[in-house]
Design a protein around this motif. Structure first.
Motif, PDB file in Angstrom:
ATOM      1  N   VAL A 267      -9.858   1.032  13.032  1.00  0.00           N
ATOM      2  CA  VAL A 267     -11.075   0.231  13.038  1.00  0.00           C
ATOM      3  C   VAL A 267     -10.682  -1.242  13.184  1.00  0.00           C
TER       4      VAL A 267
ATOM      5  N   SER B 159      -5.676  -4.918  -1.462  1.00  0.00           N
ATOM      6  CA  SER B 159      -5.900  -4.224  -0.209  1.00  0.00           C
ATOM      7  C   SER B 159      -5.480  -5.127   0.944  1.00  0.00           C
TER       8      SER B 159
ATOM      9  N   GLU C 203     -12.069   5.430   7.129  1.00  0.00           N
ATOM     10  CA  GLU C 203     -11.110   4.480   7.700  1.00  0.00           C
ATOM     11  C   GLU C 203      -9.688   4.681   7.206  1.00  0.00           C
ATOM     12  N   CYS C 204      -9.523   5.153   5.981  1.00  0.00           N
ATOM     13  CA  CYS C 204      -8.149   5.270   5.502  1.00  0.00           C
ATOM     14  C   CYS C 204      -7.849   6.593   4.823  1.00  0.00           C
TER      15      CYS C 204
ATOM     16  N   LEU D 277     -11.320   0.727  -2.132  1.00  0.00           N
ATOM     17  CA  LEU D 277     -10.354  -0.221  -2.679  1.00  0.00           C
ATOM     18  C   LEU D 277      -9.146  -0.401  -1.775  1.00  0.00           C
ATOM     19  N   ILE D 278      -8.929   0.552  -0.906  1.00  0.00           N
ATOM     20  CA  ILE D 278      -7.740   0.494  -0.064  1.00  0.00           C
ATOM     21  C   ILE D 278      -7.988  -0.315   1.209  1.00  0.00           C
ATOM     22  N   CYS D 279      -9.045   0.016   1.918  1.00  0.00           N
ATOM     23  CA  CYS D 279      -9.189  -0.578   3.244  1.00  0.00           C
ATOM     24  C   CYS D 279     -10.415  -1.467   3.381  1.00  0.00           C
ATOM     25  N   GLY D 280     -11.283  -1.456   2.387  1.00  0.00           N
ATOM     26  CA  GLY D 280     -12.439  -2.337   2.473  1.00  0.00           C
ATOM     27  C   GLY D 280     -13.663  -1.703   3.115  1.00  0.00           C
TER      28      GLY D 280
ATOM     29  N   PRO E  72      -5.559  -4.644   4.189  1.00  0.00           N
ATOM     30  CA  PRO E  72      -6.520  -4.805   5.295  1.00  0.00           C
ATOM     31  C   PRO E  72      -7.591  -5.860   5.010  1.00  0.00           C
ATOM     32  N   MET E  73      -7.874  -6.116   3.735  1.00  0.00           N
ATOM     33  CA  MET E  73      -8.919  -7.086   3.417  1.00  0.00           C
ATOM     34  C   MET E  73      -8.476  -8.536   3.632  1.00  0.00           C
TER      35      MET E  73
ATOM     36  N   VAL F 209      -2.892   1.834   8.087  1.00  0.00           N
ATOM     37  CA  VAL F 209      -3.155   2.394   6.759  1.00  0.00           C
ATOM     38  C   VAL F 209      -3.158   3.920   6.753  1.00  0.00           C
TER      39      VAL F 209
ATOM     40  N   LEU G 251       0.827  -1.216   0.000  1.00  0.00           N
ATOM     41  CA  LEU G 251       0.000   0.000   0.000  1.00  0.00           C
ATOM     42  C   LEU G 251       0.856   1.259   0.000  1.00  0.00           C
TER      43      LEU G 251
END
Lengths: 381, 54
Positions: free
Chosen positions: A315, A41, B41-42, B7-10, A43-44, A286, A11
């Motif tokens: 989160v 991603s 979130e991001c 797309l970055i953190c969901g 985090p996913m 992130v 990232l």
């Protein structure tokens, strides 16, 4: 023409490249990665099961597509052996690449606990897509999972694994889940909610050995308990990868030490993301790296820009019990003031003058994130 | 109602729910979310989101 080299396609590396290209289309850009350069991603990785994603479908763009989109040369499966700070070039296992500006975005590696036994090398950790692919292939074989570490990643994986009916045990030295982040009511509730999904807990305990058994792996714990498992997943934390920085002779602490301009002790070398320590803060999350990427992209394109960190709550992706934590970024004297409501827990960490230094919100109260964040001072201004 | 995923953190923006705590009322379509809105979130912008199937 100037040459920018970025090491890492996580990232941090890709976000920086994307932000940089918004400002500068001409500089020759080379990105070097040890993995296959897929953009995904990270985090996913800890909620992909519930979302029905596989390692392959998590990939948003492969290296070829990224190279086109970013107008960059991307060298995949390439290890950087050395950084020559006299000649300003990077030596890989295949070639030597000159740079005018070099950015280290090579992340962090997972810490492993000293564990004995004849199958201890089968303990896995998930820190990138390649790791995740291995994890998923092992899940095809069996769904009994022992997770070492009741932190963010351990709890997120436990919640995600429960969605496919896995049999999950979590082992941690601490006496509560998310021990360093949560006050007791919130931690106890998280534990209860995960228990309701079938998670069993071995807290105040530790894995001593992992051995091969007749039926998969046998995990031995400090208190004498043994657990049978198909997968042992270690999630006890990350440590910045400093190997390259050290070969370049630049200053390191918990991460590669950089100033507010993300510049290291070498004026041509910058760092961001999980490998970097900005002033006194090493924050492998992130949001800090997104802030850093935007500032650094500006600086690298000629507009000196210092990174600012607002308070950046994290989160916790545990859908069974949503949690937002905003811990004080530096060690500070204070105490938790915890309030249990019908909607969840609202906890504030306050100093003697009643100043809010950090907070935790759970359940429906997570929607108070914005309002709570405003009570907390910026982390880096 | 559609959902949009970062797309970055969901992070998922659910049009039906909106984000009342950020002043975005339930039922606000993605098109009507302000252009300068950032993922809670991001911190990425709207252009970094993609639609996900519900």
């Amino acid at each position: 023409m100037s040459r920018l080299v970025i090491i890492g396609t996580g990232l941090a590396g890709y976000t920086l490249a994307r932000e940089f290209r918004k400002r500068d289309q001409d500089t020759e850009l080379t990105i070097i990665t040890r993995d296959d350069g897929s953009s995904y991603s990270k985090p996913m990785l800890s909620n992909a099961l519930e979302k029905g994603k596989s390692a392959d479908t998590l990939v948003m763009a492969n290296a070829e597509k990224m190279a086109t989109d970013l107008n960059a040369r991307i060298l995949t499966r390439t290890d950087v052996a050395n950084i020559d700070t006299t000649e300003n070039n990077v030596t890989t296992d295949k070639q030597t690449i000159p740079y005018d500006q070099l950015v280290l975005a090579n992340g962090a590696y997972t810490i492993s606990a000293p564990i004995g036994g004849n199958a201890s090398e089968q303990i896995i950790s998930v820190n990138n897509l390649d790791d995740y692919r291995i994890f998923r292939s092992q899940l095809e074989i069996g769904k009994r999972v022992v997770i070492i570490g009741a932190g963010l990643i351990g709890c997120e994986f436990a919640n995600d694994l429960s969605s496919i009916g896995a049999e999950i045990s979590i082992v941690d030295l601490a006496e509560q889940a998310l021990g360093r982040l949560l006050p007791t009511t919130a931690a106890d509730t998280l534990k209860e909610k995960l228990s309701a999904l079938g998670v069993t807990w071995q807290l105040d305990n530790a894995v001593t050995e992992v051995n091969k058994g007749d039926d998969g792996l046998v995990v031995s714990l400090k208190d004498g308990t043994t657990l049978n498992a198909d997968i042992v997943l270690s999630a006890i934390g990350l440590r910045a990868d400093l190997t390259l920085a050290e070969t370049a002779g630049i200053d390191t602490g918990r991460g590669i030490m950089v100033d507010r301009f993300l510049r290291s002790s070498n004026e041509h070398i910058y760092a961001l993301g999980d490998c970097a320590q900005v002033e006194d803060l090493h924050l492998p999350f992130v949001m800090p790296l997104m802030n850093a990427a935007r500032a650094l992209a500006a600086t690298l394109s000629g507009e000196q820009t210092a990174v600012n960190y607002p308070a950046m709550p994290v989160v916790v992706k545990t859908p069974c019990y949503p949690i937002i934590v905003c811990p004080p970024p530096r060690p500070v004297e204070g105490a938790w003031d915890e309030e249990q409501t019908d909607g969840g827990v609202r906890a504030t960490y306050k100093d003697a003058d009643n100043k809010v230094l950090g907070f935790v919100l759970t359940g429906d109260l997570t929607r108070e994130r914005m309002a709570m964040s405003k009570l907390v001072d910026d982390w880096l201004v | 109602m559609k959902q949009w995923q970062c797309l970055i953190c969901g992070f998922i923006y659910d049009q039906a729910q909106g984000l009342p705590e950020e002043g975005i009322a339930p039922g606000t379509s993605w098109e009507d979310v302000p252009a300068d809105w950032l993922c809670p979130e991001c911190g990425v912008g709207k252009s970094d989101f993609d639609m996900v199937e519900v």
